[in-house]
Design an enzyme around this catalytic site. Structure first.
Site, mmCIF file in Angstrom:
data_model
loop_
_atom_site.group_PDB
_atom_site.id
_atom_site.type_symbol
_atom_site.label_atom_id
_atom_site.label_comp_id
_atom_site.label_asym_id
_atom_site.label_seq_id
_atom_site.Cartn_x
_atom_site.Cartn_y
_atom_site.Cartn_z
ATOM 1 N N ASP A 1 -25.145 18.843 -20.320
ATOM 2 C CA ASP A 1 -25.303 20.228 -20.410
ATOM 3 C C ASP A 1 -24.012 20.879 -20.161
ATOM 4 O OD1 ASP A 1 -28.309 22.291 -19.320
ATOM 5 O OD2 ASP A 1 -26.123 22.878 -19.696
ATOM 6 N N ASP B 1 -26.091 24.246 -26.085
ATOM 7 C CA ASP B 1 -25.131 23.412 -25.009
ATOM 8 C C ASP B 1 -25.814 22.172 -24.316
ATOM 9 O OD1 ASP B 1 -26.954 24.748 -22.895
ATOM 10 O OD2 ASP B 1 -25.095 24.890 -21.728
ATOM 11 N N GLU B 2 -26.987 21.875 -24.927
ATOM 12 C CA GLU B 2 -27.253 20.672 -24.043
ATOM 13 C C GLU B 2 -28.091 19.578 -25.059
ATOM 14 O OE1 GLU B 2 -31.214 21.162 -21.736
ATOM 15 O OE2 GLU B 2 -31.157 22.904 -22.452
HETATM 16 P P1 TTP Z 1 -27.958 27.335 -20.198
HETATM 17 O O1 TTP Z 1 -27.515 25.641 -20.406
HETATM 18 O O2 TTP Z 1 -29.413 27.278 -19.635
HETATM 19 O O3 TTP Z 1 -27.045 27.976 -19.076
HETATM 20 P P2 TTP Z 1 -25.414 27.765 -18.838
HETATM 21 O O4 TTP Z 1 -24.695 26.891 -19.757
HETATM 22 O O5 TTP Z 1 -24.960 29.441 -19.074
HETATM 23 O O6 TTP Z 1 -25.378 27.706 -17.440
HETATM 24 P P3 TTP Z 1 -25.750 26.155 -16.602
HETATM 25 O O7 TTP Z 1 -24.505 25.638 -15.958
HETATM 26 O O8 TTP Z 1 -26.760 26.497 -15.745
HETATM 27 O O9 TTP Z 1 -26.272 25.315 -17.589
HETATM 28 O O10 TTP Z 1 -27.864 27.984 -21.588
HETATM 29 C C1 TTP Z 1 -26.742 27.817 -22.389
HETATM 30 C C2 TTP Z 1 -26.180 29.148 -22.998
HETATM 31 O O11 TTP Z 1 -27.382 29.883 -23.652
HETATM 32 C C3 TTP Z 1 -25.673 30.339 -21.927
HETATM 33 O O12 TTP Z 1 -24.454 29.951 -21.740
HETATM 34 C C4 TTP Z 1 -26.107 31.601 -22.498
HETATM 35 C C5 TTP Z 1 -27.318 31.056 -23.434
HETATM 36 N N1 TTP Z 1 -28.276 31.851 -22.857
HETATM 37 C C6 TTP Z 1 -28.893 33.088 -23.251
HETATM 38 O O13 TTP Z 1 -28.209 33.877 -24.153
HETATM 39 N N2 TTP Z 1 -30.082 33.747 -22.659
HETATM 40 C C7 TTP Z 1 -30.656 33.106 -21.738
HETATM 41 O O14 TTP Z 1 -31.578 33.449 -21.020
HETATM 42 C C8 TTP Z 1 -30.114 31.732 -21.059
HETATM 43 C C9 TTP Z 1 -30.773 30.834 -20.097
HETATM 44 C C10 TTP Z 1 -28.917 30.939 -21.760
HETATM 45 MG MG MG Z 2 -25.613 24.908 -19.939
#
Ligand code: TTP
Ligand code: MG
Length: 471
Positions: free
Chosen positions: A27, A124-125
């Protein structure tokens, strides 16, 4: 950003026994914000906030860099609030095209060079089953380290990797290793590891269930083990949910990694010559289109995890909303209520405050799917709090010209494990998701599935328009 609470207590060395730990959860850290930082070295280390829907008054935070999170800024927060908390932050619009492009290179390039057993669950995961790659690579940890190094070297961003014997543990491991970490949980320590986490860390234990359990003195996952199956069923109000929770509390979870099919999405979009102006008109179209989409899924032997809704208005501007389901489906009786609840939440948000409508010409619509972090979370953070505010015969505060119902995150029905979850079994965390999937729990859903399959055979004999589903 991952919503599951993180616990410092579990981010430690659990030992090096990798036996049976063949599932990786990879992720990206603060993905959108990290990519912006990577292409703007002048912003390095600054609090970066990426948001959709207008930067000034109406926007919502998509994600915030870790530097910005220190100020309390997080995904789904109104930009106005973020600006109050972090006035010196760098505020940037979402560039889905760029993020998707990098995502394809990470998962389709770097990770795919290790194995093709990749289940990408959002932009992203992904879960990665490395059991078939060990001969060549040596060990899961080695693979995890290599992926992290490649992502950093090629894209100048960091990611976190969790390694475990099942998907539940791998995901919790990566979440708790964040940011920029790698965490291996040896199989023999699954129960100990998960036991230290707060109950809200379990996917499916939302605020309502957590509160009920807290009243019984249950705070940690380990505390849950004291409950009998019957007590768990009472807490989550479903037997299937209790089964899942019983196993999860002991660190057991699914280990099947299901690669995506070639097909990325199925959608039906219709432009209506006479603008739709009432709730029932739009919801009836959503029902019919969901029926078509579900029929296409079944005819191709596919199931979906994400439902999205697209609307275009009489001024030609549009919005898209999406939600990730806890369990894959190919049924209109699940898809339609989710799409309708997205519509109702959007309508309520337009009524409650200033609208957030995306630019007319953009093609960002396709990219929002798959971003929703978990069931119940819309990709841009619009909650379903307003659901139900709109009733029969209600005039809408806008006119709708186009309705699109789409599904994505597709997998083959034949190799998708149907795992019961609290939401699917009628849990009460998210009224909209519950409504979508709680047709009397598992049994009801399979009855609904049989009914829809029966429609397929009638249609194949008498034509597509011969019968309609009364949903
Ligand atoms: P995530 O992997 O949930 O978050 P992240 O990568 O920003 O942070 P983390 O280090 O906690 O993993 O989500 C991936 C992308 O999806 C994030 O960069 C932006 C998008 N996203 C949204 O557009 N709206 C949302 O509510 C969430 C949770 C994520
Ligand atoms: Mg992420």
């Amino acid at each position: 950003m991952s919503w599951a609470p993180r616990s410092k207590a579990v981010d430690r060395d659990w030992g090096s026994d990798e036996t049976g730990c063949t599932i990786l959860h990879v992720d990206m850290d603060a993905f959108f914000a990290s990519l912006e930082e990577a292409r703007h070295p002048e912003y390095a280390g600054k609090p970066i906030i990426v948001g959709v829907g207008g930067q000034e008054t109406h926007g919502v935070v998509s994600t915030a860099s870790y530097a910005a999170r220190k100020y309390g800024v997080h995904s789904a927060m109104p930009i106005v609030k973020a600006r109050r908390l972090c006035p010196n932050g760098v505020y940037l619009p979402v560039d889905h095209h760029y993020y998707s492009h990098v995502s394809r290179q990470i998962f389709g390039g770097i990770v795919a060079s290790v194995t093709d057993r990749i289940e990408q669950v959002s932009v992203d995961e992904a879960y990665v089953d490395v059991s078939g790659a060990l001969l060549r690579w040596g060990s899961p940890v080695r693979i995890g380290r290599w992926i992290r190094a490649q992502v950093a070297r090629r894209f100048h961003i960091t990611c976190s990797v969790g390694i475990g014997s099942n998907k539940l543990i791998a995901k919790l491991a990566s979440t708790n290793a964040k940011p920029n970490g790698l965490l291996l949980v040896p199989k023999a320590r699954n129960a100990e590891f998960i036991g230290l986490l707060p109950i809200a860390a379990l996917n499916g234990v939302g605020p309502a269930t957590a509160e009920r359990l807290r009243q019984w003195g249950i705070e940690s996952v380990a505390d849950l083990r004291a409950l009998t199956h019957e007590q768990l069923a009472r807490a989550v109000r479903s037997s299937a949910g209790a089964d899942w929770l019983y196993e999860a509390a002991r660190g057991n979870g699914p280990a099947q990694v299901t690669p995506r099919t070639e097909e990325k999405s199925v959608s039906v979009e219709r432009t209506y010559p006479d603008d739709l102006t009432t709730l029932e008109q739009v919801e009836a179209r959503i029902g019919a289109q969901a029926d078509e989409v579900a029929g296409t899924l079944r005819s191709k032997g596919l199931v979906c995890r994400t439902v999205s809704l697209k609307l275009r208005f009489d001024d030609l501007r549009y919005v898209t909303r999406s939600r990730t389901l806890e369990m894959p489906t190919d049924q209109a009786s699940v898809i339609a209520p989710v799409a309708r609840s997205l519509f109702e939440a959007y309508t309520a948000s337009r009524t409650a405050g200033p609208e957030e409508v995306e630019a007319a010409s953009g093609s960002a619509a396709q990219d929002v799917t798959g971003i929703a972090a978990s069931a119940g979370a819309s990709s841009v953070g619009v909650s379903s709090a307003g659901s139900g505010a709109w009733t029969e015969g209600t005039d809408l505060p806008f006119s709708v010209r186009l309705v699109g119902v789409g599904v994505s995150s597709l997998t083959k029905a034949s190799d998708t494990a149907l795992q019961p979850s609290l939401f699917d079994a009628g849990g009460d965390e998210d009224p909209a998701a519950g409504e979508a999937t709680s047709i009397a729990g598992m049994e009801g859903r399979s009855r609904a599935g049989a009914a829809e399959r029966a429609l397929d055979s009638v249609r194949s004999k008498f034509g597509d328009g011969s019968v309609r589903l009364g949903i």
